[in-house]
Design a protein around this motif. Structure first.
Motif, PDB file in Angstrom:
ATOM      1  N   SER A 140       0.863  -1.176   0.000  1.00  0.00           N
ATOM      2  CA  SER A 140       0.000   0.000   0.000  1.00  0.00           C
ATOM      3  C   SER A 140       0.906   1.235   0.000  1.00  0.00           C
ATOM      4  O   SER A 140       1.546   1.551   1.007  1.00  0.00           O
ATOM      5  N   ALA A 141       0.963   1.906  -1.152  1.00  0.00           N
ATOM      6  CA  ALA A 141       1.878   3.048  -1.314  1.00  0.00           C
ATOM      7  C   ALA A 141       1.534   4.160  -0.320  1.00  0.00           C
ATOM      8  O   ALA A 141       2.416   4.850   0.193  1.00  0.00           O
ATOM      9  N   GLU A 142       0.278   4.281  -0.030  1.00  0.00           N
ATOM     10  CA  GLU A 142      -0.179   5.339   0.873  1.00  0.00           C
ATOM     11  C   GLU A 142       0.503   5.225   2.244  1.00  0.00           C
ATOM     12  O   GLU A 142       0.929   6.222   2.825  1.00  0.00           O
ATOM     13  N   ARG A 143       0.609   3.989   2.706  1.00  0.00           N
ATOM     14  CA  ARG A 143       1.256   3.742   3.996  1.00  0.00           C
ATOM     15  C   ARG A 143       2.742   4.110   3.949  1.00  0.00           C
ATOM     16  O   ARG A 143       3.293   4.625   4.932  1.00  0.00           O
ATOM     17  N   ALA A 144       3.378   3.856   2.813  1.00  0.00           N
ATOM     18  CA  ALA A 144       4.797   4.225   2.644  1.00  0.00           C
ATOM     19  C   ALA A 144       4.943   5.752   2.682  1.00  0.00           C
ATOM     20  O   ALA A 144       5.857   6.278   3.325  1.00  0.00           O
ATOM     21  N   HIS A 145       4.027   6.438   2.017  1.00  0.00           N
ATOM     22  CA  HIS A 145       4.097   7.909   1.983  1.00  0.00           C
ATOM     23  C   HIS A 145       3.850   8.515   3.368  1.00  0.00           C
ATOM     24  O   HIS A 145       4.491   9.486   3.748  1.00  0.00           O
ATOM     25  N   GLU A 146       2.928   7.918   4.100  1.00  0.00           N
ATOM     26  CA  GLU A 146       2.664   8.386   5.470  1.00  0.00           C
ATOM     27  C   GLU A 146       3.907   8.282   6.345  1.00  0.00           C
ATOM     28  O   GLU A 146       4.260   9.212   7.070  1.00  0.00           O
ATOM     29  N   LEU A 147       4.567   7.129   6.246  1.00  0.00           N
ATOM     30  CA  LEU A 147       5.772   6.885   7.049  1.00  0.00           C
ATOM     31  C   LEU A 147       6.886   7.858   6.637  1.00  0.00           C
ATOM     32  O   LEU A 147       7.612   8.389   7.482  1.00  0.00           O
ATOM     33  N   HIS A 148       6.990   8.098   5.361  1.00  0.00           N
ATOM     34  CA  HIS A 148       7.939   9.054   4.811  1.00  0.00           C
ATOM     35  C   HIS A 148       7.729  10.440   5.433  1.00  0.00           C
ATOM     36  O   HIS A 148       8.660  11.079   5.934  1.00  0.00           O
ATOM     37  N   LYS A 149       6.480  10.862   5.441  1.00  0.00           N
ATOM     38  CA  LYS A 149       6.137  12.187   5.972  1.00  0.00           C
ATOM     39  C   LYS A 149       6.470  12.295   7.459  1.00  0.00           C
ATOM     40  O   LYS A 149       7.042  13.278   7.928  1.00  0.00           O
ATOM     41  N   ARG A 150       6.109  11.253   8.189  1.00  0.00           N
ATOM     42  CA  ARG A 150       6.336  11.218   9.628  1.00  0.00           C
ATOM     43  C   ARG A 150       7.829  11.266   9.950  1.00  0.00           C
ATOM     44  O   ARG A 150       8.253  11.949  10.878  1.00  0.00           O
ATOM     45  N   THR A 151       8.615  10.546   9.165  1.00  0.00           N
ATOM     46  CA  THR A 151      10.058  10.498   9.401  1.00  0.00           C
ATOM     47  C   THR A 151      10.673  11.872   9.161  1.00  0.00           C
ATOM     48  O   THR A 151      11.507  12.338   9.934  1.00  0.00           O
TER      49      THR A 151
END
Ligand code: NDP
Length: 280
Positions: free
Chosen positions: A154-165
């Motif tokens: 799920s790309a969305e989950r990857a992008h969320e983690l990216h933003k949080r980091t």
């Protein structure tokens, strides 16, 4: 109650290897300790933790499904890593307050070092955006890799983690990227499988040009040395292959060092654990 009490807490818990690992560390370093398994009821993690420390317990390792709950319990005193991960696998009391850390990332780094692979200046691909991926992200960045790409089904989950980091480590933003698992391009020096795909026996749909010459393929899954991910990596030309057992011992060693202020040796315990797994 015995002195110097430690435990791993989870549900289920009977298969945990942590008591074996910590007892081996204790023997190796000459520290007398009691380390047990605690099965916490799903609806009373907090009460079980409080009871353990009220009874003189010194430290807890936390495993599924309580790592997030442990993070909330120790919210006032969290390491940066635990904060980014939103998950805690190590708890202890200091000054009458509960402290929490996540040692999964340090465990992975020490295992990669053991394999003779350097992360500094390398291109690292992290597959997955679940609990395991979150736990290792910040330590990987801190190891000064040249690029770190998070790829998830799920790309969305990857992008969320990216933003949080990025919000937690803004200086490292330019080296970090994220995308979908089926959109991976380029060649990578280190590919880490932090998905649970190997558990189901299936392989990920990865390009066969993924691995740069001399690349490391690391599967966080442990229990079987030859996982579907590692078989595929070998076929795709990866040079160094490793399952996650060394990371498991490494995260335990980091917890041990927090509690006892002594860094135990990983290698002999890893060998003993490997042997034990082959005979069960
Ligand atoms: P989570 O359930 O939190 O996350 C699962 C991840 O796997 C998600 O990114 C999910 O993608 C992905 N995934 C699951 N199935 C597939 C599939 N068939 N194809 C592609 N992607 C898939 O699990 P954890 O992060 O807690 O654990 C992941 C693995 O890491 C487990 O095998 C666990 O045993 C291991 N682990 C090992 C440790 C060690 O010390 N060696 C420590 C911690 C974990 P999506 O978001 O799209 O659903």
């Amino acid at each position: 109650a015995p002195e110097n009490r430690y435990a791993v807490i989870g549900n289920p818990i009977e298969h945990s290897r942590s008591p074996f690992i910590h007892q081996q560390f204790g023997r190796q370093t000459g520290i007398a300790l009691h380390y047990e398994r605690i099965l916490a009821p799903l609806d009373d993690f907090t009460g079980t933790v409080e009871q353990f420390f009220a009874g003189g317990g010194r430290g807890l390792n936390v495993t599924l499904p309580f790592k997030e709950a442990a993070c909330a319990l120790a919210a006032e005193h969290l390491s940066d890593r635990a904060q980014l991960a939103g998950a805690v696998n190590t708890l202890w009391m200091a000054g009458g307050r509960l402290h929490g850390c996540n040692t999964d990332g340090v465990g992975l780094l020490s295992d990669i070092r053991r394999l003779g692979v350097t992360l500094a200046g390398r291109k690292v691909l992290l597959l997955g955006a679940g609990g395991a991926a979150k736990g290792v992200l910040l330590p990987l960045l801190q190891a000064r890799c040249a690029q770190l790409h998070i790829a998830n089904r799920s790309a969305e989950r990857a992008h969320e983690l990216h933003k949080r980091t990025i919000s937690l480590a803004p200086r490292r933003a330019e080296r970090l990227s994220a995308g979908a698992l089926d959109a991976i391009a380029g060649q990578w020096d280190v590919v880490i499988n932090a998905t649970s795909s190997s558990l189901g026996g299936g392989t990920l749909n990865l390009p066969d040009t993924l691995y740069a010459p001399g690349a490391l393929a690391y599967d966080m899954m442990y229990g079987a040395q030859d996982t579907p991910f590692l078989r595929q990596a070998r076929a795709h030309g990866a040079s160094v292959l490793a399952d996650g057992l060394g990371m498991l011992v490494g995260q335990a060693a980091a917890s041990f060092a927090i509690w006892h202020r002594v860094q135990p040796k990983i290698e002999p315990v890893l060998a003993a654990l490997r042997q034990q797994l082959q005979h069960t």
